[in-house]
Design a protein around this motif. Structure first.
Motif, short mmCIF file in Angstrom:
data_model
loop_
_atom_site.label_atom_id
_atom_site.label_comp_id
_atom_site.label_asym_id
_atom_site.label_seq_id
_atom_site.Cartn_x
_atom_site.Cartn_y
_atom_site.Cartn_z
N LEU A 35 0.29 -13.10 -44.37
CA LEU A 35 1.50 -13.91 -44.25
C LEU A 35 2.42 -13.60 -45.41
O LEU A 35 1.95 -13.46 -46.55
N HIS A 83 -2.73 -15.32 -47.17
CA HIS A 83 -3.76 -15.27 -46.13
C HIS A 83 -4.35 -16.67 -45.98
O HIS A 83 -4.83 -17.26 -46.96
N GLN A 117 4.48 -13.57 -40.14
CA GLN A 117 3.27 -12.77 -40.03
C GLN A 117 3.60 -11.31 -40.23
O GLN A 117 4.55 -10.78 -39.66
N ARG A 169 -2.14 -8.58 -40.97
CA ARG A 169 -3.10 -9.67 -41.11
C ARG A 169 -2.69 -10.69 -42.16
O ARG A 169 -3.35 -11.71 -42.33
#
Length: 296
Positions: free
Chosen positions: A55, A17, A50, A53
């Motif tokens: 990675l 993130h 992605q 929300r």
């Protein structure tokens, strides 16, 4: 390729993130995103994809992360060695230990060492047998207290420090509580409070019971010596614990009885990564420990 880009990449890979990574790095989210984008452009690959929300690393991103972690750890150690060369009394020792050795042994030797080396810092990490070996192999810690001591291991080496006796513990009202010594076989009909499967003390107890000719009935499992001691004191069963884990006095106190047949012990040692040279301050601490236990 800049060092900052690599540090940002590793942090984002760990947090999955950008916002959380930026918060821990104390920089703007846009700065982290920009550095990651520049790194991907220079490499010509996508390191992240992605997913909701978060990675996630691509397959090449995972490969790149494994290399970068090693490189950054080596860089950190190099910087530490230079600083210690300039001031060998102000270095940091990264050491791991199991919970059972954190009650008495670790505080004792650290306090003793710091009497003559007051500026040395310690970074401590608690873990299980397998996690401590893994952390030493990965270079995340310099040294680790471990039990049982691995006599033959391809990736770690070290020193056997001592053999410690394990005692039977039973509730205060147990029929064997007042005995000076017992045979382990005398506990075969009792329910055992046992360590969880990832803890090496569990295998030591199971092996001792096997030598005594029975398979223990396991009523409760725990992950810390304090929990097991408390459950036994509360009447939930019996167990075997190392002598050092029984030094502390608490309100819930089980009876401690020596086991003579079979005598149950565990080996305790100190390990480092095989073939690796320790930082000077860690090497000094290692030498101190070897002499400390040979004299004790």
């Amino acid at each position: 390729m800049e060092l900052r880009q690599l540090q940002y990449f590793v942090k984002v890979a760990k947090k999955q993130h950008v916002t959380q990574a930026a918060e821990e790095l104390h920089v703007a989210q846009s700065a982290v995103s920009r550095q990651i984008h520049q790194l991907e452009e220079e490499l010509g690959v996508s390191l992240f994809v992605q997913k909701g929300r978060n990675l996630q690393l691509t397959s090449v991103g995972k490969l790149f992360l494994s290399r970068m972690e090693t490189i950054l750890l080596d860089l950190e150690r190099a910087v530490t060695e230079v600083r210690e060369f300039l001031d060998p009394e102000a270095g940091e020792i990264r050491i791991g230990f199991p919970h059972s050795l954190g009650i008495y042994l670790l505080p004792t030797v650290v306090a003793s060492f710091r009497k003559s080396h007051p500026n040395v810092k310690f970074r401590l990490r608690q873990g299980t047998y397998n996690s401590l070996i893994r952390d030493v192999m990965k270079g995340e810690i310099d040294l680790a207290f471990i039990s049982p001591f691995p006599d033959n291991h391809d990736h770690v080496s070290g020193h056997l420090l001592l053999q410690e006796e394990l005692y039977a513990i039973v509730p205060q009202g147990h029929e064997l509580a007042e005995q000076g010594t017992i045979r382990l076989e005398q506990l075969k009909d009792d329910s055992f409070v046992m360590f969880s499967e990832e803890y090496s003390l569990r295998s030591i107890v199971l092996e001792a019971c096997d030598k005594a000719g029975f398979v223990p009935q396991i009523g409760f499992e725990g992950e810390e010596t304090d929990t097991i001691r408390g459950l036994v004191a509360a009447g939930m069963g019996v167990s075997l614990l190392p002598e050092m884990a029984l030094t502390e006095i608490s309100q819930l106190q089980p009876a401690k009885v020596r086991v003579t047949d079979p005598k149950v012990t565990r080996s305790i040692g100190l390990i480092q990564r095989a073939g690796d040279r320790l930082p000077p301050v860690a090497e000094r601490f290692q030498s101190y420990l070897v002499h400390f236990f040979s004299d004790t």
